[in-house]
Design a protein around this motif. Structure first.
Motif, PDB file in Angstrom:
ATOM      1  N   ASN A 176       0.695  -1.356   0.118  1.00  0.00           N
ATOM      2  CA  ASN A 176      -0.040   0.219  -0.021  1.00  0.00           C
ATOM      3  C   ASN A 176       0.665   1.424  -0.052  1.00  0.00           C
ATOM      4  OD1 ASN A 176      -2.719  -1.074   2.132  1.00  0.00           O
ATOM      5  ND2 ASN A 176      -2.465  -1.585   0.003  1.00  0.00           N
ATOM      6  N   ALA A 177       2.103   1.265   0.331  1.00  0.00           N
ATOM      7  CA  ALA A 177       3.032   2.254   0.295  1.00  0.00           C
ATOM      8  C   ALA A 177       3.428   2.759  -0.998  1.00  0.00           C
ATOM      9  CB  ALA A 177       4.308   2.088   1.401  1.00  0.00           C
ATOM     10  N   GLY A 178       2.577   2.254  -1.895  1.00  0.00           N
ATOM     11  CA  GLY A 178       3.023   2.717  -3.561  1.00  0.00           C
ATOM     12  C   GLY A 178       3.648   1.990  -3.942  1.00  0.00           C
ATOM     13  N   ARG A 179       3.833   0.741  -3.726  1.00  0.00           N
ATOM     14  CA  ARG A 179       4.953  -0.072  -4.572  1.00  0.00           C
ATOM     15  C   ARG A 179       3.917  -0.865  -5.816  1.00  0.00           C
ATOM     16  NH1 ARG A 179       6.639  -0.285   0.954  1.00  0.00           N
ATOM     17  NH2 ARG A 179       8.823  -0.099   1.095  1.00  0.00           N
ATOM     18  N   ARG A 180       4.783  -1.159  -6.754  1.00  0.00           N
ATOM     19  CA  ARG A 180       4.321  -1.886  -7.769  1.00  0.00           C
ATOM     20  C   ARG A 180       5.141  -2.927  -7.900  1.00  0.00           C
ATOM     21  NH1 ARG A 180       4.545   0.854 -13.608  1.00  0.00           N
ATOM     22  NH2 ARG A 180       2.997   2.021 -12.790  1.00  0.00           N
ATOM     23  N   GLY A 230      -6.041  -0.710  -1.151  1.00  0.00           N
ATOM     24  CA  GLY A 230      -5.404   0.597  -0.300  1.00  0.00           C
ATOM     25  C   GLY A 230      -4.229   1.236  -0.921  1.00  0.00           C
ATOM     26  N   GLY A 231      -3.982   1.091  -2.392  1.00  0.00           N
ATOM     27  CA  GLY A 231      -2.635   1.631  -2.670  1.00  0.00           C
ATOM     28  C   GLY A 231      -1.651   0.443  -3.115  1.00  0.00           C
ATOM     29  N   GLY A 232      -0.864   0.770  -4.142  1.00  0.00           N
ATOM     30  CA  GLY A 232      -0.073  -0.293  -4.820  1.00  0.00           C
ATOM     31  C   GLY A 232      -0.495  -0.893  -5.848  1.00  0.00           C
ATOM     32  N   GLU A 233       0.324  -1.617  -6.510  1.00  0.00           N
ATOM     33  CA  GLU A 233      -0.057  -2.391  -7.951  1.00  0.00           C
ATOM     34  C   GLU A 233       0.514  -3.688  -7.929  1.00  0.00           C
ATOM     35  OE1 GLU A 233       0.093   1.630  -9.201  1.00  0.00           O
ATOM     36  OE2 GLU A 233       1.300   0.508 -10.689  1.00  0.00           O
ATOM     37  N   LEU A 234      -0.152  -4.699  -8.431  1.00  0.00           N
ATOM     38  CA  LEU A 234       0.592  -5.956  -8.563  1.00  0.00           C
ATOM     39  C   LEU A 234       0.358  -6.226 -10.155  1.00  0.00           C
ATOM     40  CD1 LEU A 234      -0.515  -7.771  -5.492  1.00  0.00           C
ATOM     41  CD2 LEU A 234       1.734  -7.078  -6.180  1.00  0.00           C
TER      42      LEU A 234
END
Ligand code: GDP
Ligand code: ZN
Length: 321
Positions: A176-180, A230-234
């Protein structure tokens, strides 16, 4: 985060000539969120999305930021690139602009897999992390303790059960801390189950391990990028789920092997030290002092020999061609 927010976040640093998708020859920036072989889906900062036709060999991948003008795509520079090898020795780009590589393991995962994946991630400038799945099974506790001991000092280790949806929160907070990110791991460790658990909209079939995938018979592979609630992407890349990471080089193993990272490159007398018999080797000193466990050093030597052999074969193939 919805796709509009995804695109907005990734494009906020770019200056837009026109924030709307082009109807004419106006150029605007977007993010490739899925790849269907002959066309890609682009999401724009406004939240609008459209399919754009591409050549099969265009080289565009999910995660690419692009400028779209009519039917013409111009790819913007990439922050990172992750590659994989295929069964025939070919190399393919998996996705662009990833931040993290999730290495999924469960009981009976092959030895050395985590180490290779950590090294490959670091070489590609992605942050690696380990996911120990199937923690609902009693036997997983010993595996987890062992992996924490080995890797806990080097990379984040998450313990969870994708099937019973337990222990997901720390991993969700991390992403969620904006990581992809993208997951790697051998068939059956639970990568599809984990993607289903983390991305409610993805709906992958679980337990469909097939020989067809690993032999590349499936041709209509769709890669896609999914925003997490909640944020971040996979990124889900079916071809990648069963294939290995691209081969790593001897020098890369020596400088990025988990547990050696602060010593080899920094403290060995020779910058290209392989930590075998070289004089002034910090890794061998730490081994003698008991600060690097003997089993880790043994695994390192095994991987080193394996990679040296592989590189030698690749070189002699190259000479013949
Ligand atoms: P993949 O090949 O890595 O994508 O793995 P799948 O997600 O298809 O799962 C393989 C098998 O492991 C399936 O039978 C799943 O039901 C099972 N599985 C996945 N996660 C868990 C878990 O957390 N616990 C247990 N006990 N089984 C799981
Ligand atoms: Zn050394």
């Amino acid at each position: 985060m919805n796709p509009a927010a995804v695109a907005a976040r990734h494009l906020k640093s770019r200056r837009h000539k026109n924030p709307d998708p082009p109807g004419s020859d106006q150029a605007c920036c977007g993010l490739i969120t899925s790849h269907h072989g002959v066309e890609v889906e682009v999401v724009f900062a406004t939240g609008k999305r459209r399919m754009v036709r591409v050549k099969r060999s265009s080289g565009h991948v999910v995660g690419d930021e692009v400028e779209v003008r009519g039917e013409v795509l111009r790819r913007l520079p990439r922050r990172t690139e992750l590659r994989r090898g295929d069964a025939r020795g070919g190399i393919h780009l998996v996705a662009a602009n990833l931040d993290v590589l999730g290495i999924v393991v469960a009981l009976h995962s092959p030895a050395g897999f985590i180490d290779r994946a950590i090294v490959a991630a670091r070489v590609a400038q992605l942050q690696p992390f380990v996911v120990v799945n199937k923690c609902d099974l009693d036997d997983t506790a010993a595996l987890l303790a062992n992996l924490q001991r080995i890797y806990g000092g080097s990379v984040p280790v998450f313990a969870l059960s994708a099937a019973s949806l337990t222990g997901l929160a720390p991993l969700q907070a991390f992403l969620n801390a904006g990581r992809r990110g993208v997951f790697v791991g051998s068939s059956g460790v639970g990568k599809s189950s984990l993607l289903n658990a983390l991305c409610p909209t993805i709906d992958l079939r679980v337990g469909t391990v097939s020989a067809g995938n690993s032999q590349g018979r499936h041709t209509t592979t769709v890669s896609s990028l999914h925003a997490l609630p909640g944020g971040g992407e996979l990124v889900d890349t079916p071809g990648f789920r069963d294939f290995g990471l691209v081969e790593i080089l001897v020098e890369e193993l020596a400088s990025h092997f988990p547990g050696f990272e602060d010593h080899g490159e920094v403290n060995c007398r020779f910058r290209n030290c392989r930590h075998r018999t070289e004089p002034g080797c910090a890794v061998i000193d730490l081994l003698a002092q008991g600060q690097i466990p003997a089993d880790r050093y043994t695994l390192y030597l095994e991987l080193l020999a394996e990679i040296e052999t592989g590189q030698g074969e690749a070189r002699s193939r190259g000479w013949k061609n």
